[in-house]
Write a protein that holds these residues in place. Structure first.
Motif, PDB file in Angstrom:
ATOM      1  N   GLU A 236      23.558   9.516   8.236  1.00  0.00           N
ATOM      2  CA  GLU A 236      23.645   8.893   9.648  1.00  0.00           C
ATOM      3  C   GLU A 236      23.401   7.230   9.534  1.00  0.00           C
ATOM      4  OE1 GLU A 236      24.721  10.507  11.831  1.00  0.00           O
ATOM      5  OE2 GLU A 236      24.726  13.020  10.934  1.00  0.00           O
ATOM      6  N   ARG A 237      22.287   7.726   8.684  1.00  0.00           N
ATOM      7  CA  ARG A 237      21.440   6.151   8.778  1.00  0.00           C
ATOM      8  C   ARG A 237      23.085   4.513   8.186  1.00  0.00           C
ATOM      9  NH1 ARG A 237      16.327   7.712   6.746  1.00  0.00           N
ATOM     10  NH2 ARG A 237      17.716   8.037   4.752  1.00  0.00           N
ATOM     11  N   ASN A 238      23.820   5.326   7.350  1.00  0.00           N
ATOM     12  CA  ASN A 238      25.296   5.130   6.658  1.00  0.00           C
ATOM     13  C   ASN A 238      25.768   4.675   8.375  1.00  0.00           C
ATOM     14  OD1 ASN A 238      24.386   4.188   4.007  1.00  0.00           O
ATOM     15  ND2 ASN A 238      25.103   6.327   3.667  1.00  0.00           N
ATOM     16  N   GLN A 239      26.404   5.608   8.715  1.00  0.00           N
ATOM     17  CA  GLN A 239      27.021   5.503  10.204  1.00  0.00           C
ATOM     18  C   GLN A 239      26.928   4.996  11.394  1.00  0.00           C
ATOM     19  OE1 GLN A 239      30.695   7.325  10.168  1.00  0.00           O
ATOM     20  NE2 GLN A 239      30.256   7.420   8.194  1.00  0.00           N
ATOM     21  N   PHE A 240      25.297   5.289  11.108  1.00  0.00           N
ATOM     22  CA  PHE A 240      24.581   4.182  12.581  1.00  0.00           C
ATOM     23  C   PHE A 240      24.894   2.669  11.957  1.00  0.00           C
ATOM     24  CE2 PHE A 240      21.073   1.850  14.453  1.00  0.00           C
ATOM     25  CZ  PHE A 240      20.933   2.811  15.962  1.00  0.00           C
ATOM     26  N   ALA A 241      24.964   2.004  10.802  1.00  0.00           N
ATOM     27  CA  ALA A 241      24.946   0.797   9.962  1.00  0.00           C
ATOM     28  C   ALA A 241      26.120  -0.309   9.967  1.00  0.00           C
ATOM     29  CB  ALA A 241      23.650   0.297   8.574  1.00  0.00           C
ATOM     30  N   ASP A 242      26.822   0.717   9.433  1.00  0.00           N
ATOM     31  CA  ASP A 242      28.115   0.280   9.715  1.00  0.00           C
ATOM     32  C   ASP A 242      29.331   0.485  11.358  1.00  0.00           C
ATOM     33  OD1 ASP A 242      30.907   0.787   8.290  1.00  0.00           O
ATOM     34  OD2 ASP A 242      31.868   2.024   9.202  1.00  0.00           O
ATOM     35  N   ASN A 243      28.313   1.546  11.933  1.00  0.00           N
ATOM     36  CA  ASN A 243      29.099   1.346  13.042  1.00  0.00           C
ATOM     37  C   ASN A 243      28.438   0.300  13.963  1.00  0.00           C
ATOM     38  OD1 ASN A 243      30.698   2.525  15.433  1.00  0.00           O
ATOM     39  ND2 ASN A 243      28.545   2.395  16.910  1.00  0.00           N
ATOM     40  N   ALA A 244      27.573  -0.532  13.620  1.00  0.00           N
ATOM     41  CA  ALA A 244      26.771  -1.737  14.137  1.00  0.00           C
ATOM     42  C   ALA A 244      27.354  -2.846  13.721  1.00  0.00           C
ATOM     43  CB  ALA A 244      25.313  -1.561  13.905  1.00  0.00           C
ATOM     44  N   ILE A 245      27.566  -3.313  12.793  1.00  0.00           N
ATOM     45  CA  ILE A 245      28.293  -4.056  11.976  1.00  0.00           C
ATOM     46  C   ILE A 245      29.681  -4.120  12.959  1.00  0.00           C
ATOM     47  CG2 ILE A 245      29.528  -4.718  10.066  1.00  0.00           C
ATOM     48  CD1 ILE A 245      27.342  -3.696   8.413  1.00  0.00           C
ATOM     49  N   ARG A 246      30.625  -3.364  12.910  1.00  0.00           N
ATOM     50  CA  ARG A 246      31.638  -3.261  13.304  1.00  0.00           C
ATOM     51  C   ARG A 246      31.393  -3.583  15.265  1.00  0.00           C
ATOM     52  NH1 ARG A 246      36.245  -0.373  10.336  1.00  0.00           N
ATOM     53  NH2 ARG A 246      34.278   0.179   8.136  1.00  0.00           N
ATOM     54  N   TYR A 247      30.555  -3.263  15.640  1.00  0.00           N
ATOM     55  CA  TYR A 247      30.310  -3.467  17.152  1.00  0.00           C
ATOM     56  C   TYR A 247      30.416  -5.154  17.097  1.00  0.00           C
ATOM     57  CZ  TYR A 247      28.649  -4.247  21.499  1.00  0.00           C
ATOM     58  OH  TYR A 247      27.932  -4.125  23.098  1.00  0.00           O
ATOM     59  N   GLU A 248      29.518  -5.548  15.996  1.00  0.00           N
ATOM     60  CA  GLU A 248      28.878  -6.818  16.110  1.00  0.00           C
ATOM     61  C   GLU A 248      29.921  -7.513  16.099  1.00  0.00           C
ATOM     62  OE1 GLU A 248      26.123  -8.550  16.852  1.00  0.00           O
ATOM     63  OE2 GLU A 248      25.350  -7.085  16.934  1.00  0.00           O
ATOM     64  N   ALA A 249      31.055  -7.068  14.766  1.00  0.00           N
ATOM     65  CA  ALA A 249      32.457  -8.407  15.120  1.00  0.00           C
ATOM     66  C   ALA A 249      33.616  -8.102  15.603  1.00  0.00           C
ATOM     67  CB  ALA A 249      33.115  -7.300  12.873  1.00  0.00           C
ATOM     68  N   GLY A 250      33.788  -6.453  16.722  1.00  0.00           N
ATOM     69  CA  GLY A 250      33.824  -7.071  18.380  1.00  0.00           C
ATOM     70  C   GLY A 250      34.227  -7.930  18.898  1.00  0.00           C
ATOM     71  N   ILE A 251      32.336  -7.944  18.876  1.00  0.00           N
ATOM     72  CA  ILE A 251      31.621  -9.631  19.518  1.00  0.00           C
ATOM     73  C   ILE A 251      32.617 -10.931  18.883  1.00  0.00           C
ATOM     74  CG2 ILE A 251      29.309 -10.161  20.683  1.00  0.00           C
ATOM     75  CD1 ILE A 251      29.642  -7.955  21.897  1.00  0.00           C
ATOM     76  N   THR A 252      32.346 -10.566  18.012  1.00  0.00           N
ATOM     77  CA  THR A 252      32.700 -11.901  17.744  1.00  0.00           C
ATOM     78  C   THR A 252      33.826 -11.814  18.204  1.00  0.00           C
ATOM     79  OG1 THR A 252      30.881 -12.219  15.455  1.00  0.00           O
ATOM     80  CG2 THR A 252      33.324 -13.191  15.427  1.00  0.00           C
ATOM     81  N   ALA A 253      34.957 -11.207  17.810  1.00  0.00           N
ATOM     82  CA  ALA A 253      36.400 -11.195  17.877  1.00  0.00           C
ATOM     83  C   ALA A 253      36.613 -11.555  19.739  1.00  0.00           C
ATOM     84  CB  ALA A 253      37.189  -9.875  18.309  1.00  0.00           C
TER      85      ALA A 253
END
Length: 142
Positions: free
Chosen positions: A109-126
């Motif tokens: 869960e922690r790994n998935q949570f962190a991965d999803n948060a990083i991908r969310y930030e990448a989406g904001i950047t895009a």
């Protein structure tokens, strides 16, 4: 016409961000219920949910009705197995069962949570980059 082209230009990242936000809530719920007996960890199939969201947003696809009040029935009907937009919630596979029936694996869960948060930030950047490129095109055209 311009609004439609702008919507088309931003649709993918907008849909992905919305879905990432919903997924973050699901993962946070798993973490919050790590000690709840018989709680079953949930997640979504992100790629199929994103494809479904893009298909729904396609203007050539038939649209479903949107509810406008809390007393309206959602279309399609929702239950505990779906998100508000109709995305199905799946049960996460059990890696190591617990005596109390809880299937939350905090490492996963922690790994998935962190991965999803990083991908969310990448989406904001895009999206920010898309907006900057549109602004540059507008400014160079004037």
């Amino acid at each position: 016409m311009l609004g439609s082209k702008l919507d088309d230009y931003l649709r993918f990242n907008e849909s992905a961000l919305s879905l990432r936000s919903q997924r973050q809530n699901v993962l946070a719920s798993n973490i919050a219920n790590a000690d709840t007996p018989n709680y079953k960890a949930r997640d979504i199939d992100f790629s199929s949910a994103l494809q479904s969201a893009l298909d729904k947003a396609n203007p050539n696809q038939p649209q479903t009705l949107t509810t406008t009040a809390k007393k309206h029935y959602p279309n399609p009907l929702q239950d505990a197995g779906t998100l508000a937009d109709g995305t199905p919630l799946l049960y996460r596979g059990v890696i190591q069962g617990a005596v109390d029936g809880n299937t939350v694996d905090m490492d996963v869960e922690r790994n998935q949570f962190a991965d999803n948060a990083i991908r969310y930030e990448a989406g904001i950047t895009a999206i920010n980059n898309q907006i900057k490129s549109m602004m540059a095109a507008i400014q160079s055209g004037s």
